[in-house]
Design an enzyme around this catalytic site. Structure first.
Site, short mmCIF file in Angstrom:
data_model
loop_
_atom_site.label_atom_id
_atom_site.label_comp_id
_atom_site.label_asym_id
_atom_site.label_seq_id
_atom_site.Cartn_x
_atom_site.Cartn_y
_atom_site.Cartn_z
N GLY A 145 5.89 15.69 97.93
CA GLY A 145 7.03 14.79 97.99
C GLY A 145 6.66 13.35 97.76
NE ARG A 146 5.22 11.33 103.06
CZ ARG A 146 4.44 11.26 104.13
NH1 ARG A 146 4.24 10.10 104.71
NH2 ARG A 146 3.88 12.34 104.63
CE1 TYR A 152 18.64 16.53 108.91
CE2 TYR A 152 17.28 17.63 107.28
CZ TYR A 152 17.63 16.49 107.99
OH TYR A 152 16.95 15.32 107.77
CD GLN A 159 16.77 20.60 100.26
OE1 GLN A 159 17.04 19.46 100.61
NE2 GLN A 159 15.62 21.19 100.56
NE ARG A 174 11.18 21.89 102.04
CZ ARG A 174 10.85 20.63 102.05
NH1 ARG A 174 11.74 19.69 102.28
NH2 ARG A 174 9.59 20.25 101.83
#
Length: 350
Positions: free
Chosen positions: A309-310, A171, A91, A218
């Site tokens: 993810g987590r 971002y 990424q 993404r």
């Protein structure tokens, strides 16, 4: 424990030209264990290799340049020798205003406009309040596009299977997309077309290296974090146009955070199935997915793959646990960011 081996989500599938063992994707997870120079530790190879049961692994967000850094101890472009048969994408990341002068050699973070984010930055000296960023000059934008191209070349040389362009989580690229953070009056601001110009230029630069069949993007149309960033006022029109442009380029996939990152799946302003229908490639759905929810959404045709993810932090064999119905381990937050191999590459399998 119920056997879920027959789950449609856990069957082999394809992603473009790639054969996948299942529809589970390991989502990018910032873990802040790299050196000051952005070099990950040697045990990062173990960490990713242990999780190669996923159909696709997307690396933690990786800075495209020193200017891109927004969190201490995050990686730059690097090579990882993973010795299992997982599919591994890198990424590409530029944090823009979500940074701090301590991470920029004393310089102000850059952004489309001088709009200060709410919250704090993670620096080597701990958490510090965000500052008002410096608005990029028009002639500074093409060199950042070149940074994306160079980073894509480095990722290819490092042996990755493809790349994901990080245009989510408020971002730099998403800061240009949203009218709440883009107040420019040049060719990179104002209209939707202008606000999409820089993100699309960056994506085109990456595609020039990899080809569209190995590039994903993404997105996070509905998240306000980080920075407590307001949603775009014409969110469906803006992101609908963005998705149309990505689809026209023939990209491999879009990877959508459905709702507010780590908080909620509620997103009253965004119709994610409608965005999915506008994209010809694959759609990866993300945010608080369980196997049951993934099966339900797959049956509706509203997604192709599902990123988690987590759950992967403390469960290197997450796919096997989903298949067998085994309980999932929980990783205490103290292990999420920073530190060494403890709480990173030392979690046991079943």
């Amino acid at each position: 424990m119920p056997d879920r081996s027959s789950s449609s989500v856990l069957q082999p599938t394809t992603l473009g030209r790639h054969a996948l063992k299942n529809r589970i994707v390991m989502a990018p997870l910032t873990r802040s264990r790299s050196s000051d120079r952005g070099v990950p530790p040697k045990f990062a190879a173990d960490y990713y290799s242990q999780r190669a049961g996923a159909g696709l692994i997307i690396s933690e967000a990786t800075n495209i340049s020193s200017q891109a850094i927004g969190y201490a101890l995050t990686p730059g472009i690097w090579s990882d020798d993973h010795d299992r048969d997982g599919l591994f994408f890198l990424q590409l990341w530029h944090t823009g205003r979500i940074s701090h002068p301590d991470l920029q050699g004393g310089a102000l973070p850059v952004a489309p406009s001088a709009v200060k984010p709410v919250g704090q930055a993670f620096t080597k000296d701990g958490m510090k309040d965000h500052v008002t960023p410096r608005a990029l000059e028009t002639d500074e934008i093409p060199p950042i596009v070149e940074d994306y191209r160079r980073a894509a070349l480095n990722a290819k040389a490092a042996g990755f299977d493809g790349v994901e362009v990080h245009s989510a989580n408020n971002y730099l690229l998403e800061q240009f997309v949203r009218d709440s953070t883009n107040k420019r009056t040049d060719r990179y601001g104002g209209s939707i077309e202008n606000r999409l110009r820089f993100p699309l230029e960056a994506i085109d630069a990456v595609v020039s290296v990899w080809g569209p069949e190995r590039v994903g993007v993404r997105l996070s149309p509905a998240t306000t974090m980080p920075g407590e960033t307001p949603l775009d006022r014409t969110v469906m029109e803006t992101y609908g146009n963005y998705v149309d442009a990505l689809s026209a380029r023939g990209l491999l996939y879009i990877h959508d955070i459905e709702g507010v990152t780590q908080q909620t799946r509620d997103a009253p302003d965004v119709n994610f199935p409608a965005l999915r229908k506008r994209f010809r490639g694959a759609y990866i759905a993300n945010n608080q997915y369980t196997l049951d929810l993934a099966e339900e959404v797959l049956a509706k045709g509203d997604a192709d793959l599902f990123s988690m993810g987590r759950p992967f932090i403390a469960n290197p064999d997450l796919v096997d646990r989903l298949r067998t119905g085994a309980p999932l381990a929980e990783a205490p937050k103290q292990y999420w960011y920073g530190g060494g191999s403890v709480g990173y590459s030392d979690w046991p399998t079943m």
